[in-house]
Design a protein around this motif. Structure first.
Motif, short mmCIF file in Angstrom:
data_model
loop_
_atom_site.label_atom_id
_atom_site.label_comp_id
_atom_site.label_asym_id
_atom_site.label_seq_id
_atom_site.Cartn_x
_atom_site.Cartn_y
_atom_site.Cartn_z
N ASP A 1 0.83 -1.19 0.00
CA ASP A 1 0.00 0.00 0.00
C ASP A 1 0.87 1.25 0.00
OD1 ASP A 1 -2.65 1.07 0.05
OD2 ASP A 1 -2.15 1.87 2.02
N GLY A 2 2.09 1.12 0.53
CA GLY A 2 3.02 2.25 0.50
C GLY A 2 3.65 2.39 -0.87
N ARG A 3 3.17 1.64 -1.83
CA ARG A 3 3.61 1.64 -3.21
C ARG A 3 5.00 1.04 -3.38
NH1 ARG A 3 1.97 2.98 -7.70
NH2 ARG A 3 0.18 4.18 -7.05
N ILE A 4 5.02 -0.18 -3.92
CA ILE A 4 6.28 -0.77 -4.35
C ILE A 4 6.45 -0.31 -5.78
CG2 ILE A 4 7.52 -2.91 -4.73
CD1 ILE A 4 5.81 -4.24 -2.67
N ASP A 5 7.41 0.55 -6.05
CA ASP A 5 7.49 1.07 -7.41
C ASP A 5 8.08 0.04 -8.37
OD1 ASP A 5 10.12 1.12 -6.84
OD2 ASP A 5 10.43 3.26 -7.17
N ALA A 6 8.02 0.39 -9.64
CA ALA A 6 8.43 -0.59 -10.66
C ALA A 6 9.87 -1.04 -10.46
CB ALA A 6 8.25 0.02 -12.04
N LYS A 7 10.73 -0.12 -10.05
CA LYS A 7 12.14 -0.50 -9.90
C LYS A 7 12.31 -1.54 -8.82
CE LYS A 7 13.51 4.16 -10.84
NZ LYS A 7 13.92 5.38 -10.15
N ALA A 8 11.67 -1.28 -7.65
CA ALA A 8 11.79 -2.24 -6.56
C ALA A 8 11.16 -3.56 -6.95
CB ALA A 8 11.13 -1.69 -5.31
N LEU A 9 10.05 -3.49 -7.67
CA LEU A 9 9.34 -4.70 -8.02
C LEU A 9 10.14 -5.54 -9.01
CD1 LEU A 9 6.45 -5.70 -7.23
CD2 LEU A 9 6.07 -5.52 -9.66
N ALA A 10 10.74 -4.87 -9.98
CA ALA A 10 11.54 -5.61 -10.94
C ALA A 10 12.74 -6.24 -10.24
CB ALA A 10 12.01 -4.67 -12.06
N MET A 11 13.33 -5.49 -9.33
CA MET A 11 14.46 -6.02 -8.57
C MET A 11 14.01 -7.23 -7.75
SD MET A 11 17.66 -5.39 -8.04
CE MET A 11 18.04 -3.68 -8.30
N LEU A 12 12.83 -7.10 -7.17
CA LEU A 12 12.26 -8.18 -6.38
C LEU A 12 12.09 -9.42 -7.26
CD1 LEU A 12 11.36 -7.98 -3.48
CD2 LEU A 12 9.08 -7.39 -4.24
N GLY A 13 11.55 -9.20 -8.45
CA GLY A 13 11.32 -10.31 -9.36
C GLY A 13 12.62 -10.99 -9.75
N VAL A 14 13.62 -10.19 -10.09
CA VAL A 14 14.89 -10.75 -10.56
C VAL A 14 15.60 -11.48 -9.42
CG1 VAL A 14 17.18 -10.11 -11.34
CG2 VAL A 14 15.18 -9.18 -12.48
N LEU A 15 15.62 -10.87 -8.24
CA LEU A 15 16.30 -11.54 -7.12
C LEU A 15 15.54 -12.80 -6.69
CD1 LEU A 15 17.62 -8.60 -4.95
CD2 LEU A 15 18.84 -10.03 -6.55
#
Lengths: 520, 361, 313
Positions: free
Chosen positions: C63-77
């Protein structure tokens, strides 16, 4: 459709803007080509269109960028998704899902488009880009050109009115690139989408462009018709250089136009070029002989009994379509790749620069990579001095991954040369390089040859081969189908010839230099 | 005419969970074996040609290991041997210090104890195989779509991970091959570095490109949530968590009345679910080709549920037949109704449409 | 540098989730006889609870907004973790997931660590067909390991590596201890003397569990602890470097700045045009000697070329 009003972009921690006072407007339905040397701000310019710069990258944007009347200052990039479609250089890096259909639908799902609408749009996009047969396939099974077409399709399904493409073909082989560019031109003509395209294979798109933006490198951007901009641009295909040299008006942008101008030039040129296309350093000393090379991958024979000899000081271009066995042959010659039969006798060490040069780099700084190379078999400082001779001014402290593609290539080449191989093999080194970087690479290879090394370049790039190669070997289905001096092989068939040869055929001219030698 | 298509993943999961519930109700080895047979039949008949579909035999191996471990533990840490037991053999006994009271190592191993360990293990193994069957029948990527909107980011991150993971493997192979080209080839840790770091850097660089692409393609567009509904969502979720805490505390502390604990749990779950549902309005998006829920889904889930109900209720047959005794040792009965119910669960193999041939997704 | 901001509400949710998590793992030592029907219901009940708890916490963080950068990093890691996990599963106790989890938590912050723990395990379960009631427990354990890694105190250089290695070893043990605890009550034959027996005094129960733990998985967990620590000690500096470079390049929470005439109504345009932005003649005259910092990736190559002579040739 797209308006730039006094736009300047300055990244954080940078003292100088990348773009400076750019004002231009791109009307609806145009194909607008963005050219300029790598690293001058082309990507920044494209990024400002949907607000990725500065929303995503950080930094300061002065002035106003608006698309269809909406300013990027008021909306983040995601709100522009329905208006501006963006396609990047590396299609694989932008894929969110893993099959063709799902990828095409992903953007629409984000925009909350109704499922029935999505279904029809996916179908029409599959047809438009010729992807219907691939719809259920995994994205990673596709070839580079197919992947990039899927990426374009994925951007198109949201029905954007602007399509922004940042060097969509730079990572592709020529066949894939042709497919993609053909698809793009079809879009412009059939759908009336406004397309902004950064591209360095100018020869292919220039005939279709309505407008060219030239990003000069000092932050300014010049906008005009293709002929006007190209007359001044440093970045231009050989055809345009020929046109400028011959003083043709209007400047021809396609081989067809140029041939219509070229009649008189052909008459004035002697039937044989007075100078060779390049000064050869070949000595005739054999550097490597390979006999009966066979490479098998599983059930497929990639190389079928190739005999080849390489000579010191000679630059050989190894050509052929994708999958013709070029890479397998290079790896087998080096000895690191599999070899099912045959033998290789090398008088000196063999060095190979692979297709993805960065695969060899694993340390944090350029300095560390260089000293590691020294430790692997040379006196301290050798690698540094080789690198400086190839590409001056790369600081020790830089991170290898932050370098440009050309610099990375130079670094890997320097590392491989440190152990002083007598034979240097390069696998597709021109992929992703612009005209300037290619010219620099050509100089480097010439320099290596003049040091008495034997150089082999596997390449698809006919223009590059014409400037750099003494000898051309053509592979098809793992066999050598042509092997001879570059002028002979390259002028033998019109479709396989460099642009200048195409314009001047039947005269066997390969490079601009040969014509300059006549006209003075 | 039946068209091949993938059954809704939730239907498979319901079927499998119901079957697991049924299995947990019985320690009749014949019924358990029957459930194994039904699982095997359905999995063989209806799994797709995809990587996840191959998981089932790992589960079978795990099941055998569980049974083996049970038997070994029962034999080594044996207790409760009675005079009626038929002693098979005796293990040397280890004397433990006083403070290890109650723990016994070694001693006589009886037939009954071993059989009970095998049967208990079979039951656990059967539960495990039910889950394994669901894993190999349901398409995990389709299952991801069932996630509520409030967990949208989780779904996207996992989708990205699923599509990036195979590329990583490719990337490792490519770098490992390229490594051979560099002089003074490194071994051991250096070899690890020279492979792992280029791959890692590639992956991290890729994540930034991916982020830019996602941003341009509309990821994270805000939906219909107003600040007020977001505050309400937060309040519901926190209240739900508080309720769950009360429930858990009630469970752990005997002085809290049970009713308070159960109310806490129930209220907590309700509030959390409401919070998640409301939170889903945070994102607005639609689904491309949503999985339909038609009669095959109803049938598959339904026949699973019927099995679970029949075995749980214990009506219409002697409930004792579900849990045959080991004293005296005798061949277990096969009660008719539960047998029929379990066989009915096997109808899923025919009620579900055949999986799409060669489809990957 | 935090890639994922954790809003205040989420902190409260995490605090309560921790309590519930504690209860979900340690109930065998506290539950009086008779309050749970059987040793099989409690784990299932708590598994369900953990699932809800994880969902709530994740939703609150998101809800605090996971932005695209963090999300992509999350996906890759997560992909890296999911790809690494099978490597460890077959070979005795070699655990590769913790290594990435600890280092990523350290660099990208506790919120990211928590979410990475969840997504890694989830992705890996989906890839290998390993979804089951054990998953919430594993996700919870990993989420905690990742989050705590982000909360470790400041340290630099060797000290940091030592601290992280010690933490990796510790979390390896703790994770093993907790995971065994989660299935201990129902997985061991109730008649064996190391099985969970409802109603035993906590200390005696613990004794039984410790024997069970040391017999079944102590060796395995030692393997995990040792390999995690060794991996962190040896590869930590390089991987931390790579993560930090990625974090720097990504500019999480980058603040875009819009200045200049164009973004205001045309009437105000005239007077504000020269005040700011890169338009002053003085600034234009400056030469750019230092390379500008990293911008977005598509723009990557533009930086290198800002060195005047840096191009090849």
């Amino acid at each position: 459709m797209i308006e730039f009003a006094d736009v300047s972009v300055t990244y954080e921690e940078a003292s100088q803007p990348v773009l400076r006072d750019v004002s231009l407007s791109i009307p609806e339905g145009e194909l607008c080509l963005v050219i300029g040397p790598t690293g001058t701000g082309k990507s920044t310019l494209l990024g400002t269109i949907n607000g990725l710069v500065p929303h995503f990258t950080g930094g300061t944007l002065a002035g106003r960028v608006s698309v269809d009347g909406q300013s990027t200052a008021d909306h983040p990039p995601r709100e522009f998704a329905g208006l501006v479609g963006v396609v990047g250089q590396d299609p694989v890096a932008g894929f969110v899902t893993d099959t063709v259909e799902e990828e095409l639908a992903y953007g629409m799902e984000q925009l909350a488009i109704a499922p029935s609408v999505m279904r029809t749009r996916v179908e029409e996009t599959l047809d438009l880009l010729g992807l219907a047969d691939l719809r259920h396939r995994g994205l990673h099974e596709l070839s580079g050109g197919q992947q990039q077409r899927v990426a374009i399709g994925a951007a198109l399904t949201a029905h954007p009115r602007v399509l922004v493409l940042d060097e969509p073909t730079s990572a592709l082989d020529p066949t894939g690139a042709e497919d993609v560019l053909a698809a793009i031109t079809r879009l412009v003509h059939d759908l009336g989408v406004t397309v902004v395209l950064a591209e360095h294979r100018l020869e292919r798109v220039i005939p279709y462009a309505d407008r060219v933006l030239y990003v000069a490198g000092d932050g300014t951007v010049e906008s005009g018709t293709p002929a006007r901009i190209l007359a001044l641009s440093r970045v231009a295909p050989p055809l345009v250089h020929l046109g400028r040299l011959a003083g043709w008006e209007p400047l021809p942008l396609s081989v067809r136009d140029a041939r219509r101008h070229a009649g008189s030039l052909r008459e004035t040129l002697p039937p044989q070029p007075p100078v060779p296309h390049r000064r050869s350093h070949a000595t005739g000393v054999t550097a490597l002989t390979a006999q009966g090379i066979v490479v098998r991958h599983g059930a497929v024979y990639a190389v079928r009994g190739v005999d080849v000899s390489l000579y010191a000081g000679q630059v050989t271009a190894l050509m052929g379509r994708n999958g013709s066995g070029k890479s397998s042959l290079l790896w087998a010659l080096h000895g690191a790749g599999p070899r099912s039969a045959g033998k290789v006798d090398a008088a000196e060490k063999v060095g190979l620069v692979p297709q993805t040069a960065t695969d060899l780099l694993y340390l944090d700084t350029v300095g560390a990579e260089l000293s590691q190379a020294d430790r692997d078999g040379a006196a301290t400082g050798t690698a540094r001095s080789i690198l400086d001779s190839l590409a001056a001014g790369i600081p020790d402290s830089a991170h290898p991954r932050d370098l440009s593609a050309g610099q990375q290539l130079a670094l890997v080449l320097a590392i491989q040369l440190t152990v002083t191989p007598g034979v240097v093999l390069l696998d597709e080194p021109t992929r992703g390089l612009d005209y300037d970087a290619k010219a620099a690479l050509a100089r480097t290879l010439d320099q290596l040859a003049s040091q008495g090394r034997s150089v082999v370049v596997a390449t698809h790039d006919v223009e590059f081969a014409a400037t750099v190669a003494d000898r051309v070997v053509v592979l098809a289905e793992g066999e050598i189908v042509a092997d001879g001096p570059a002028p002979e092989v390259l002028t033998a068939s019109p479709s396989f010839a460099p642009q200048i040869t195409k314009v001047l055929a039947p005269l066997p001219y390969l490079t601009l230099g040969q014509i300059q030698a006549v006209t003075g | 005419m039946r068209l091949d298509r993938a059954l809704h993943p939730v239907a498979w999961w319901l079927w499998a969970i119901a079957l697991a519930t049924a299995a947990s109700q019985t320690s009749n080895p014949l019924l358990l074996l029957l459930i194994f047979a039904v699982l095997g039949l359905v999995v063989t008949a209806r799994r797709a040609n995809a990587p996840w579909a191959r998981a089932f035999h790992y589960y079978l191996i795990m099941a055998l290991i569980i049974i083996a471990i049970r038997v070994v533990f029962r034999s080594v840490f044996a207790t409760g041997i009675t005079a009626d037991d038929h002693i098979l053999f005796t293990l040397p006994q280890v004397r433990l210090p006083e403070w290890y009271a109650g723990i016994q190592i070694g001693g006589p191993v009886s037939l009954q104890a071993t059989l009970s360990a095998v049967i208990d293990g079979m039951r656990l193994a059967c539960l495990l195989c039910c889950i394994g069957a669901a894993n190999s029948l349901a398409n995990p990527k389709r299952a991801l779509r069932v996630l509520p909107g409030a967990l949208y980011e989780l779904g996207v991150a996992v989708t990205v991970a699923l599509s990036v993971a195979p590329q990583l493997v490719e990337s490792v192979q490519r770098v490992a091959r390229a490594r051979k080209l560099r002089a003074g080839r490194r071994r051991g840790l250096r070899a690890f570095r020279s492979i792992a770091l280029p791959v890692l850097h590639d992956a991290l660089d890729r994540s930034l490109k991916l982020a830019a692409a996602m941003d341009s393609r509309g990821y994270g567009r805000t939906g219909a949530a107003t600040p007020r509904s977001r505050r309400l969502t937060g309040a519901l979720m926190l209240a739900g968590m508080a309720g769950l805490c009360v429930g858990a505390y009630g469970l752990l502390d005997p002085s809290v009345p049970r009713a308070a604990g159960i109310t806490g749990f129930a209220a907590g779950i309700a509030c959390s679910a409401a919070g998640l549902a409301l939170g889903s309005r945070r994102v607005s998006r639609t689904q491309y080709r949503p999985d339909p829920w038609r009669w095959p889904e109803w049938t598959v889930a339904g026949c699973g549920v019927v099995t679970a109900v029949v075995l749980s209720l214990g009506l219409g047959y002697d409930p004792a037949a579900l849990n045959p005794v080991l004293y005296p040792l005798q061949w277990p009965d096969l009660p008719l109704l539960p047998t029929v119910a379990i066989l009915l669960a096997g109808a899923a193999a025919f009620a579900s449409p055949p999986p799409p041939a060669g489809a990957r997704a | 540098m935090t890639a994922v901001k954790v809003p205040k509400r989420a902190i409260a949710a995490i605090a309560m989730a921790s309590f519930l998590g504690f209860a979900a793992f340690f109930w065998p030592f506290g539950v009086p006889a008779g309050s749970v029907d059987s040793a099989q219901t409690a784990p299932l009940l708590f598994g369900m609870l953990l699932l809800i708890v994880l969902a709530v916490v994740f939703a609150e963080i998101a809800d605090g907004r996971i932005d695209a950068k963090a999300l992509a990093m999350l996906g890759v890691l997560s992909a890296i973790n999911a790809a690494l996990r099978p490597l460890g599963a077959g070979t005795a106790g070699i655990e590769t997931v913790f290594f990435v989890l600890v280092l990523a938590g350290r660099v990208f912050g506790p919120g990211f660590g928590f979410t990475l723990g969840c997504t890694s395990l989830f992705a890996s379960a989906l890839l290998t067909g390993g979804i089951g009631p054990w998953m919430p427990y594993q996700m919870f354990g990993c989420a905690w390991v990742g989050m705590l890694a982000g909360l470790l105190p400041k340290a630099k250089g060797k000290k940091e590596i030592v601290m992280l290695a010690a933490y990796a070893a510790f979390s390896g043990y703790l994770f093993g201890f907790l995971m065994n605890l989660s299935f201990w009550p129902f997985s061991v034959d109730p008649n064996s003397s190391v099985a969970y027996e409802p109603g035993l005094p906590p200390l005696e129960q613990l004794q039984r569990y410790l024997v069970f733990f040391s017999v079944t998985s102590l060796g395995w967990d030692t393997g995990r602890a040792v390999t995690s620590a060794i991996l962190v000690a040896l590869a930590g500096p390089a991987v931390l470097g790579a993560f930090r470079r990625a974090a720097r390049r990504a500019r999480f929470q980058a603040k875009p700045v819009f200045t200049g005439a164009g973004n205001r109504p045309p009437a105000q345009r005239e007077d504000s045009g020269d005040l700011e932005g890169g338009q002053s003649p003085l600034r234009q005259a400056q030469r750019d000697d230092a390379p500008p910092a990293d911008a977005g990736d598509g723009l990557q190559h533009e930086r290198a070329h800002d060195h005047p002579k840096a191009e090849q040739g």
